[in-house]
Design an enzyme around this catalytic site. Structure first.
Site, PDB file in Angstrom:
ATOM      1  N   PHE A  43      -9.873 -13.530  -1.027  1.00  0.00           N
ATOM      2  CA  PHE A  43      -8.549 -12.948  -1.134  1.00  0.00           C
ATOM      3  C   PHE A  43      -8.742 -11.456  -0.954  1.00  0.00           C
ATOM      4  O   PHE A  43      -9.431 -10.831  -1.751  1.00  0.00           O
ATOM      5  CB  PHE A  43      -7.943 -13.209  -2.512  1.00  0.00           C
ATOM      6  CG  PHE A  43      -6.600 -12.543  -2.733  1.00  0.00           C
ATOM      7  CD1 PHE A  43      -6.503 -11.168  -2.929  1.00  0.00           C
ATOM      8  CD2 PHE A  43      -5.441 -13.289  -2.747  1.00  0.00           C
ATOM      9  CE1 PHE A  43      -5.277 -10.553  -3.126  1.00  0.00           C
ATOM     10  CE2 PHE A  43      -4.209 -12.688  -2.956  1.00  0.00           C
ATOM     11  CZ  PHE A  43      -4.134 -11.330  -3.151  1.00  0.00           C
ATOM     12  N   GLU A  44      -8.177 -10.886   0.077  1.00  0.00           N
ATOM     13  CA  GLU A  44      -8.178  -9.437   0.167  1.00  0.00           C
ATOM     14  C   GLU A  44      -6.972  -8.980   0.960  1.00  0.00           C
ATOM     15  O   GLU A  44      -6.548  -9.643   1.900  1.00  0.00           O
ATOM     16  CB  GLU A  44      -9.470  -8.901   0.789  1.00  0.00           C
ATOM     17  CG  GLU A  44      -9.817  -9.471   2.127  1.00  0.00           C
ATOM     18  CD  GLU A  44     -11.112  -8.910   2.714  1.00  0.00           C
ATOM     19  OE1 GLU A  44     -11.733  -8.055   2.070  1.00  0.00           O
ATOM     20  OE2 GLU A  44     -11.470  -9.346   3.806  1.00  0.00           O
ATOM     21  N   ILE A  45      -6.407  -7.876   0.529  1.00  0.00           N
ATOM     22  CA  ILE A  45      -5.324  -7.253   1.278  1.00  0.00           C
ATOM     23  C   ILE A  45      -5.891  -5.907   1.716  1.00  0.00           C
ATOM     24  O   ILE A  45      -6.148  -5.028   0.904  1.00  0.00           O
ATOM     25  CB  ILE A  45      -4.064  -7.082   0.424  1.00  0.00           C
ATOM     26  CG1 ILE A  45      -3.666  -8.424  -0.173  1.00  0.00           C
ATOM     27  CG2 ILE A  45      -2.946  -6.538   1.282  1.00  0.00           C
ATOM     28  CD1 ILE A  45      -2.388  -8.376  -0.967  1.00  0.00           C
TER      29      ILE A  45
END
Lengths: 460, 404
Positions: free
Chosen positions: A347-349
């Site tokens: 999960f990365e933005i």
């Protein structure tokens, strides 16, 4: 006044009214799309506006404004452990570990809903869905069912109100069935792009010998995925090439989504606009220790890179997090000075414009030349985490506490206020991992204690 | 046939001569406004017409003799695979025992959640028996073997394999634990395997067929045994090991045919898997706890405009967990749990007699579209006429007979 006013006066008044109306609506449009904000931002902070797309040769140091003395101090600090080894006896370690456990427990059990900042963009606002952002999924054809599950949960909890596009990438070719299934699983107005990764970005680079690779992997027997060449290719792709992919070039932000993940809470504001307005370049959810055998020489090689380019070091970098030797001293020893703390990048933005800056690019070129992606098992997670922790100001990295996310076996589950129905109750607040012996792998407490300040904690 | 004059009498739209008509500027403006409004309304009607809506209908379910498929994928981090058994009982009296041996995959998980292998622990299915022909295994008192010496070989009461001994113990209601000191089990290596695997977890994936009536699906520890007195499980080993419990993660649970991906967001998977991703790890010790999900299944059918028909089942689930020793919990001291039962994960399913049929239809038919168009044109023009008359009169009165 008797009589209809003369024709000339009427036409002049009408013309004036039309011009006024045009001006007002023009300003409304401009402010609605945020152009007035950008203009005012440009006026107040000219440095940042000119800083992107920069050539480091033009400036031989101080890209981030770091003075040479500060770089030297930081380098010295980076070579030393967080807590002096002599002070670490049994009791001190136990106390510190207990304190960290308590910190994590307290933070996760504080009821939160969303960041308490101004300017949160809600569904239906003019700016909602207008960021240059997309969701990125690197999947194989056989992951169809799982990726559809993840996407549907994502749509339900967030994207239904914001309509951001999707980019699907595959190192092979997507079958027509896959593409049709995805298109029909998403609403009709979603923008979906399918692409494949060019062999030049994916395959073994020419400086790697396949025989040697196999030799090295035999030595690294017990590590997960060590023997799968495609895994190494993927780690390297996610580290250095993904933001150069033609389909991603037009986007600034990307949110990476993997198959088989779960979202348990609604996100009721536009996260990309949040990151833009609050100057964040990276958002993550889970913070873990890695297996030190897979990144044995990563830290020493990073240190030599930093000695050559000390100006890339950010004076407000997150060095304490990198130097932690308390919770997993074995990891610190095997890697010769790296705690192995990293952001779990499934999960990365990510703000890809930051990745396109010279510091990150130079670091990636260097690491690639050191062949560690193949002769060891460097994951994209520790590599990216190190880059962020060293080259970026720590305040620009954001822990999305309010996103309830789970990828086997770790979960981030926030506590919600009693009257809130934002979360669907399928995760237990504060729950991290089903197996007790894995609780020690949680590096979030280190981040909270040393890197986050009261302002960050109060943001929620 | 008809003379011109006869048709003329029917003309409702009588016209006046050009020179007698008065044309005004405001009249022109109002006429233009009416045109704009009419065009706007017509466009709206057209957009409305091309919309497709889904209209639900409730009917009594007529397919009750078909079986319902169950698809499940659940992870139990604290129960080893060989101790886990899955049984289905329904109110027709049908019992499906030991489903995990057929049609289901059990994947062993180690203490870090890594998969160790999906072989299920078979209790003595091997056929190559190195023992000699006259071997008659002792039943250790669970069966009466005192008359064996007098009987011929075929009629002797023998427990040849570990499984036989286990069944004999179950019938006699004795605790089998891990089979220690039982020769057959030690020889087969069963005792060793069981004890090594006590701190493993298990992931269960598979499909089963259910009757469309009320029933219970349960995961429980120990082998199941059906006795005239009821349904029992051999809990001896589970009770001896307090670190075991039925905390679980439901990766997927759905009833009915899996919905094809291309029907999913046309509405068809609205509530077919509400429990997906559910993690149940209560803070208290759940060694002797029973987790239950009360699910009510509603058969649903989707009929699309392109004649595609999807049959599926939606369900709603209610979660409950109670300690087997009964009593009150601290958060509700006046409500008492019932006592008894055995630990495990129970899914109690109930079929709703109503079926929901969602039919995709056009929001309007052609005739209603045409009618709406005509009505809107007529209405706007009528209002325009009235407005025009009022403004003309007003202008005449205020500014006199000056030409406008």
């Amino acid at each position: 006044m008797v009589g209809w006013p003369s024709r000339r006066i009427i036409s002049k008044v009408a013309a004036l009214a039309v011009v006024l109306a045009l001006l007002v609506s023009g300003y409304q449009l401009a402010s609605g799309y945020g152009y007035t904000d950008v203009l005012s931002e440009m006026a107040s902070k000219p440095y940042r506006w000119y800083a992107t797309g920069y050539n480091p040769q033009m400036l031989n140091y101080n890209v981030n404004g770091t003075q040479p003395e500060t770089s030297r101090e930081l380098l010295d600090k980076l070579r030393s452990p967080l807590v002096d080894n002599e002070l670490l006896d049994r009791k001190v370690v136990d106390d510190l570990l207990k304190e960290r456990k308590q910190i994590y427990w307290n933070t996760l059990h504080t009821p939160i809903t969303e960041p308490k900042v101004d300017g949160l963009v809600r569904p239906g606002d003019k700016l909602a869905g207008s960021s240059r952002a997309c969701f990125l999924c690197l999947v194989r054809n056989e992951d169809l069912e799982e990726i559809i599950g993840s996407i549907q949960e994502l749509e339900e909890q967030f994207n239904r109100d914001f309509n951001y596009p999707y980019v699907f990438l595959n190192d092979g070719e997507f079958t027509e069935d896959f593409k049709n299934a995805i298109r029909k699983a998403l609403p009709k107005d979603r923008n979906i792009e399918f692409g494949n990764v060019a062999p030049s970005l994916w395959d073994l680079p020419p400086n790697i010998n396949e025989e040697e690779f196999k030799e090295h992997m035999k030595k690294l027997g017990g590590i997960q995925h060590a023997d799968q060449l495609s895994y190494h290719n993927m780690c390297r792709f996610y580290s250095k090439s993904f933001y150069h992919h033609p389909l991603l070039k037009k986007y600034k932000y990307t949110w990476r989504v993997e198959p088989g993940v779960h979202f348990y809470c609604k996100i009721e504001y536009d996260v990309f606009q949040f990151m833009q307005m609050n100057d964040k370049i990276y958002g993550y959810v889970l913070n873990l220790y890695d297996s030190p055998e897979s990144i044995e020489t990563l830290w020493t090689k990073t240190l030599s890179f930093l000695r050559e380019h000390p100006y890339y070091l950010n004076e407000n970098c997150a060095h304490e997090w990198i130097r932690d030797n308390v919770q997993k001293p074995n990891n610190y020893e095997i890697t010769h000075g790296y705690s192995t703390c990293h952001f779990w990048t499934n999960f990365e933005i990510m703000d890809m414009d930051w990745l396109r800056e010279p510091a990150y690019e130079a670091y990636m070129e260097y690491l690639d030349s050191q062949k560690g992606f193949y002769y060891e098992r460097w994951g994209d997670a520790p590599v990216r985490s190190l880059a962020l922790a060293l080259f970026a100001d720590r305040r620009r990295i954001h822990w999305f506490r309010d996103v309830a996310y789970s990828h086997f076996p770790y979960t981030n589950c926030p506590a919600c206020p009693e009257d809130s129905d934002r979360c669907n109750g399928d995760c237990r607040p504060g729950f991290f991992v089903p197996w007790d012996n894995l609780e020690v792998e949680n590096c979030q407490a280190t981040w909270i204690k040393y890197i986050m300040d009261q302002k960050d904690l109060d943001m929620y | 046939m008809f003379k011109r004059s006869t048709l003329r009498t029917f003309d409702a739209f009588s016209k006046t001569e050009e020179d007698v008509r008065i044309r005004t500027r405001t009249g022109g403006i109002i006429a233009l406004l009416c045109c704009l409004v009419t065009i706007f309304l017509l466009i709206n009607e057209w957009l409305n017409f091309s919309q497709v809506v889904s209209k639900p209908e409730l009917v009594v379910d007529k397919d009750r003799q078909l079986k319902l498929q169950l698809d499940t994928d659940i992870v139990f981090p604290s129960v080893p695979c060989d101790m886990l058994s899955l049984d289905i009982m329904d109110s027709a009296g049908e019992i499906q025992l030991d489903l995990l041996e057929s049609g289901f995959t059990k994947t062993r998980l180690d203490q870090k959640g890594q998969a160790l292998g999906s072989s299920s622990l078979q209790v003595s299915k091997e056929n190559d028996d190195p023992r000699d022909e006259n071997y008659c295994g002792a039943c250790y008192g669970a069966r009466d073997q005192s008359k064996n010496n007098e009987l011929p070989k075929e009629e002797r009461v023998c427990c040849q394999t570990c499984n036989d001994v286990r069944r004999a113990y179950l019938e006699a209601n004795w605790a089998f634990f891990d089979g220690k000191n039982i020769e057959q089990c030690e020889m087969e290596g069963y005792v060793e395997r069981v004890n090594q695997q006590l701190n493993e977890g298990c992931r269960v994936q598979g499909k089963a067929l259910l009757n469309r009536i009320q029933g219970t699906l349960h995961f429980a520890p120990g082998v199941a045994f059906q006795h005239p007195r009821g349904h029992f499980h051999d809990l001896s080993l589970y009770q001896k090991t307090p670190s075991l419990n039925f905390n679980h993660i439901i990766n997927h649970l759905s009833f009915g045919e899996p919905v094809e991906p291309n029907a999913r967001v046309r509405g068809a998977s609205v509530s077919t898997a509400p429990l997906d991703g559910r993690q149940v790890f209560p803070e208290r010790d759940t060694h002797m706890h029973q987790f239950s999900y009360f699910t009510k299944i509603v058969p649903t059918r989707y009929e699309y405009l392109d004649k595609m028909v999807v049959e599926t089942a939606q369900f709603s689930a209610t979660y409950h967990d109670r300690p087997l020793h009964g009593g009150a919990d601290h958060d509700h001291p006046t409500t008492f749990h019932s006592k008894g039962g055995f630990p495990g994960l129970f899914i109690l399913f109930e079929m709703s007699p109503l079926k929901v049929i969602n039919r995709e239809q056009h929001a309007q038919t052609w005739s209603s579209f045409v009618l709406n168009c005509i009505t809107s044109i007529g209405g706007v023009l009528a209002v325009g006429t009235v407005l025009d008359k009022i403004t003309y009169r007003a202008q005449r009165t205020i500014w006199g007979k000056k030409s406008v």
